[in-house]
Scaffold this motif. Structure first.
Motif, PDB file in Angstrom:
ATOM      1  N   GLU A   1       7.648   6.791   6.904  1.00 57.19           N
ATOM      2  CA  GLU A   1       6.653   7.133   7.917  1.00 57.19           C
ATOM      3  C   GLU A   1       5.564   6.069   7.954  1.00 57.19           C
ATOM      4  N   ILE A   2       4.787   6.120   9.021  1.00 54.65           N
ATOM      5  CA  ILE A   2       3.673   5.189   9.141  1.00 54.65           C
ATOM      6  C   ILE A   2       2.503   5.758   8.336  1.00 54.65           C
ATOM      7  N   ILE A   3       1.859   4.881   7.549  1.00 53.59           N
ATOM      8  CA  ILE A   3       0.775   5.345   6.687  1.00 53.59           C
ATOM      9  C   ILE A   3      -0.495   4.521   6.934  1.00 53.59           C
ATOM     10  N   PRO A   4      -1.664   5.124   6.714  1.00 58.19           N
ATOM     11  CA  PRO A   4      -2.907   4.358   6.804  1.00 58.19           C
ATOM     12  C   PRO A   4      -3.005   3.387   5.628  1.00 58.19           C
ATOM     13  N   VAL A   5      -3.530   2.189   5.887  1.00 56.60           N
ATOM     14  CA  VAL A   5      -3.630   1.176   4.851  1.00 56.60           C
ATOM     15  C   VAL A   5      -5.076   0.930   4.453  1.00 56.60           C
ATOM     16  N   SER A   6      -5.934   0.717   5.449  1.00 54.28           N
ATOM     17  CA  SER A   6      -7.334   0.450   5.116  1.00 54.28           C
ATOM     18  C   SER A   6      -8.262   0.916   6.237  1.00 54.28           C
ATOM     19  N   VAL A   7      -9.471   1.216   5.839  1.00 52.89           N
ATOM     20  CA  VAL A   7     -10.506   1.603   6.792  1.00 52.89           C
ATOM     21  C   VAL A   7     -11.294   0.332   7.112  1.00 52.89           C
TER      22      VAL A   7
ATOM     23  N   PRO B   1       0.829  -1.206   0.000  1.00 52.07           N
ATOM     24  CA  PRO B   1       0.000   0.000   0.000  1.00 52.07           C
ATOM     25  C   PRO B   1       0.867   1.261   0.000  1.00 52.07           C
ATOM     26  N   THR B   2       0.346   2.303  -0.610  1.00 51.73           N
ATOM     27  CA  THR B   2       1.077   3.565  -0.666  1.00 51.73           C
ATOM     28  C   THR B   2       0.192   4.705  -0.182  1.00 51.73           C
ATOM     29  N   LYS B   3       0.852   5.789   0.128  1.00 48.91           N
ATOM     30  CA  LYS B   3       0.184   7.005   0.566  1.00 48.91           C
ATOM     31  C   LYS B   3      -0.772   7.499  -0.528  1.00 48.91           C
ATOM     32  N   GLU B   4      -0.297   7.510  -1.775  1.00 54.08           N
ATOM     33  CA  GLU B   4      -1.097   8.001  -2.893  1.00 54.08           C
ATOM     34  C   GLU B   4      -2.315   7.120  -3.140  1.00 54.08           C
TER      35      GLU B   4
END
Length: 182
Positions: A170-176, A54-57
């Motif tokens: 950095e830590i990024i969100p992956v899924s809701v 997963p990516t930020k974009e």
């Protein structure tokens, strides 16, 4: 060895076949940038290897919304899922969440403490503020573009999963995972 070849000629034929190659798209009406984007999209779509991390974009594109359409519109999910190309190799996804918040606000949730999650996911982060969003649940269809979704407006605390991204550092969100009602 001779018995194996005689008993399994179809298997041997598959071993000799070359992998499929993508053809370069030569449409004069496409700019070079759009052509490369389309080729990358098709390559990802039909790839057989492991999925990309997963990516930020990707999160920004598929989850964050700044829509003019009201979140309570019954056709919201059908339009947004098509517009943002949310699918799994052209198969309909069973459920998806869109959030009306900035990416930075969602990323801040990754720094909150772990909470018990739902759907078998062990560790989630919960927002400390109320966030509006839309839950999309698959109603019918199996392949794009015939996917039909029910849209339900939700407002509450958001549960997300996060992971470290070495590329951006950095830590990024992956899924809701869910939006818990207030």
């Amino acid at each position: 060895m001779g018995a194996l070849i005689n008993m399994q000629p179809l298997f041997l034929l598959f071993l000799l076949l070359k992998p499929l190659q993508f053809v370069r798209i030569n449409d004069p009406s496409l700019s070079d940038e759009r052509r490369e984007e389309l080729e990358d999209y098709l390559e990802d779509l039909y790839a057989t290897g492991p999925t990309k991390p997963p990516t930020k974009e990707a999160f920004k594109t598929h989850v964050i919304i700044n829509s003019e359409m009201p979140l309570t519109d019954q056709d919201y999910c059908n339009q947004e899922m098509r517009m943002k190309r949310v699918h799994n190799r052209l198969y309909c996804v069973k459920q998806h969440f869109f959030l009306q918040a900035s990416y930075n606000d969602i990323q801040e949730i990754c720094h909150n403490i772990f909470v018990q999650c739902t759907n078998g996911v062990r560790k989630c982060h919960r927002s400390q503020q109320i966030i509006s969003g839309v839950h999309c649940a698959l109603k019918s269809g199996t392949m794009m573009p015939s996917c039909e979704y029910t849209s339900s407006y939700r407002e509450g605390w958001v549960l997300i999963t996060c992971q470290w991204d070495d590329i951006v550092g950095e830590i990024i969100p992956v899924s809701v995972i869910d939006i818990l009602a207030v």
